[in-house]
Motif scaffolding. Structure first.
Motif, mmCIF file in Angstrom:
data_model
loop_
_atom_site.group_PDB
_atom_site.id
_atom_site.type_symbol
_atom_site.label_atom_id
_atom_site.label_comp_id
_atom_site.label_asym_id
_atom_site.label_seq_id
_atom_site.Cartn_x
_atom_site.Cartn_y
_atom_site.Cartn_z
ATOM 1 N N GLU A 66 62.195 -43.182 -62.736
ATOM 2 C CA GLU A 66 60.759 -43.205 -63.029
ATOM 3 C C GLU A 66 60.212 -44.615 -62.907
ATOM 4 N N PHE A 67 58.960 -44.699 -62.536
ATOM 5 C CA PHE A 67 58.254 -45.967 -62.470
ATOM 6 C C PHE A 67 56.763 -45.677 -62.568
ATOM 7 N N LEU A 126 52.848 -46.876 -61.158
ATOM 8 C CA LEU A 126 52.067 -47.653 -60.200
ATOM 9 C C LEU A 126 51.112 -48.580 -60.944
ATOM 10 N N PRO A 135 64.342 -42.726 -54.630
ATOM 11 C CA PRO A 135 63.258 -43.363 -55.392
ATOM 12 C C PRO A 135 62.530 -44.437 -54.584
ATOM 13 N N GLU A 136 63.268 -45.155 -53.743
ATOM 14 C CA GLU A 136 62.656 -46.224 -52.956
ATOM 15 C C GLU A 136 61.674 -45.653 -51.934
ATOM 16 N N ARG A 139 58.582 -44.504 -53.828
ATOM 17 C CA ARG A 139 57.802 -45.650 -54.299
ATOM 18 C C ARG A 139 56.936 -46.221 -53.181
ATOM 19 N N ARG A 140 57.521 -46.382 -51.990
ATOM 20 C CA ARG A 140 56.749 -46.935 -50.879
ATOM 21 C C ARG A 140 55.558 -46.039 -50.530
ATOM 22 N N GLU A 161 52.919 -46.001 -53.556
ATOM 23 C CA GLU A 161 52.124 -47.231 -53.660
ATOM 24 C C GLU A 161 51.102 -47.318 -52.534
#
Length: 466
Positions: free
Chosen positions: A36-37, A39, A227-228, A231-232, A235
């Protein structure tokens, strides 16, 4: 003697199998499955990789549901969910679903008391496209007057077909309205008919602008991604949307102490057979004391789930006073949970006899608890279900999204099997004594009558409401 030996062996076997399942789950969850992250605009993102097929499930959950609607516009959350498939600045009405379908995917949406969610199941190489379309309708919904009026009629017809033409659904709706004194869970998600009929374009757009924003949303992606990668994309696509500074934590009216049992009776010529059901207000997984919700889950697994449950065995198999009987616990909501029990009398048996039989089963559990064999069987069943559901990426997306949108954490969601494994017989007896309390309940009966004898609804409540 032989019967006791076999019973002991069965209990030992159940405990052994439960421990084996628990150890398997512990091995699976020793490392967090989800990443999890957040933005920069406040949008929460959860990724659950599953590389067995080049497919992904993409879900956007909004922290808003029917229980967050302003007074007088019940159904507007569900109404807006329908309208989100209409026109935006980039897409024509209905084009969102047509594009997903042309790409070989599936899409849909749903509204609950606590959340509104939109999802697509799509090939991995089309993930960016559905993200772009979802981001577009997060902020660019246009809505013409014609679209709004047409969809309002669709929802009125949906209510007529699903509720008004279904006596059981009418009973359920009336029972929920009586179960809660002040909390908005007593208002149906689809809305009251007279308020739906007055919903306007302005109502929908005001609700949209107030609640649809990245800092009020959770993105969940499961499937053949890392996840990477997510994320890209997130974002680049969702990260461009500015946050809404007006978003605040949800605050709702809460319930006073419930002090008296209530009853609802529906008489309807369309009812096939008489039936009885009862709801009890309980805590949810969010609001319960540590271990309580898990104990309630296991309590109702033993009490009402399937042909081995206490209610079915006593009322149907042994005493033959009911043709079916059961119950469940729903603890996934934000503010309150609910226990339900129900039965359909056998031919020649009165509703009062069946109600007395239900009460006797519940009273026995309160007085004497459950057996170790019952507890281990219930744990084994739940842990097995958890493992099987973990193999389905769409189910995983719902598991994490639903938990997070009501305020739980990834750690809380993933540690559920461990907490279930720790529940004891004493824990179950304690929650049974606390929550099988008539003062927390509404009992509803559905009675078939000749057409000329219709009495739609009769409610008895301690404060004289009717």
């Amino acid at each position: 003697m032989a019967a006791r030996v076999w019973a002991s062996l069965a209990t030992i076997l159940a405990i052994t199998m439960t421990l084996a399942l628990a150890h398997r789950l512990e091995a699976q969850t020793r490392e967090r499955r989800a990443s999890e992250f957040t933005l920069s605009n406040g949008m929460q993102v959860v990724v659950v990789p599953d590389h067995r097929a080049p497919v992904v499930t993409h879900m956007v959950w909004y922290r808003v549901g029917a229980a967050d609607e302003p007074p007088g516009v019940s159904g507007v959350a569900h109404f807006l969910e329908h309208l989100m498939f209409k026109s935006t600045e980039k897409l024509a009405s209905g084009e969102f679903s047509r594009i997903v379908s042309r790409m070989g995917g599936q899409d849909n949406a749903f509204t609950s008391q606590d959340a509104t969610a939109y999802f697509q199941r799509i090939a991995k190489d089309r993930l960016a496209k559905v993200m772009e379309m979802e981001a577009d309708r997060m902020v660019n919904l246009r809505l013409t007057e014609a679209e709004v009026l047409t969809e309002r009629e669709v929802i009125l017809e949906e209510r007529r077909s699903r509720v008004e033409n279904n006596p059981q659904a009418v009973l359920d709706e009336q029972m929920n309205a009586v179960l809660y004194y002040s909390h908005p869970y007593g208002i149906p998600v689809i809305g009251w008919e007279h308020e739906i009929a007055r919903l306007t374009r302005e109502d929908a757009l005001n609700f949209y602008k107030r609640h649809y924003a990245p800092n009020n949303a959770i993105l969940v992606v499961t499937g053949d991604v890392t996840p990477e990668e997510v994320r890209r994309l997130a974002e680049d696509i969702y990260g461009r949307i500015p946050p809404n500074p007006e978003i605040k934590p949800r605050k709702r009216p809460m319930e006073p102490e419930q002090r008296a049992a209530r009853r609802v009776e529906i008489k309807d010529p369309r009812a096939g057979k008489p039936s009885i059901q009862r709801y009890y207000v309980t805590p949810s997984y969010v609001t319960a004391e540590p271990g309580e919700a898990e104990a309630l889950d296991l309590l109702m697994k033993i009490t009402g789930s399937g042909a081995t449950s206490r209610l079915y065995q006593k009322l149907v198999a042994k005493d033959k006073v009911a043709s079916t009987a059961g119950g469940w616990y729903g603890g996934s909501s934000m503010d309150f949970g609910k226990i339900a029990v129900y039965a359909v009398p056998a031919d020649g048996v009165s509703l009062s006899e069946v109600e007395a039989a239900i009460d006797a089963v519940l009273a026995d559990i309160v007085a004497n608890g459950v057996t170790e064999a019952e507890l281990q069987r219930a744990k084994k069943s739940y842990l097995a279900e958890y493992i099987y559901e973990s193999d389905n990426q769409a189910t995983l997306a719902r598991r994490y999204g639903w938990g997070l949108v009501v305020g739980r954490t990834v750690e809380d969601i993933e540690s559920w099997p461990e907490r279930i494994s720790k529940v004891t017989r004493e824990d179950i007896q304690k929650v049974a004594a606390r929550y099988f309390d008539p003062r927390r309940s509404v009992t509803g009966t559905l009675l078939p009558v000749p057409p000329e004898g219709v009495e739609q609804t009769r409610t008895s409540a301690p404060n004289g409401r009717s």
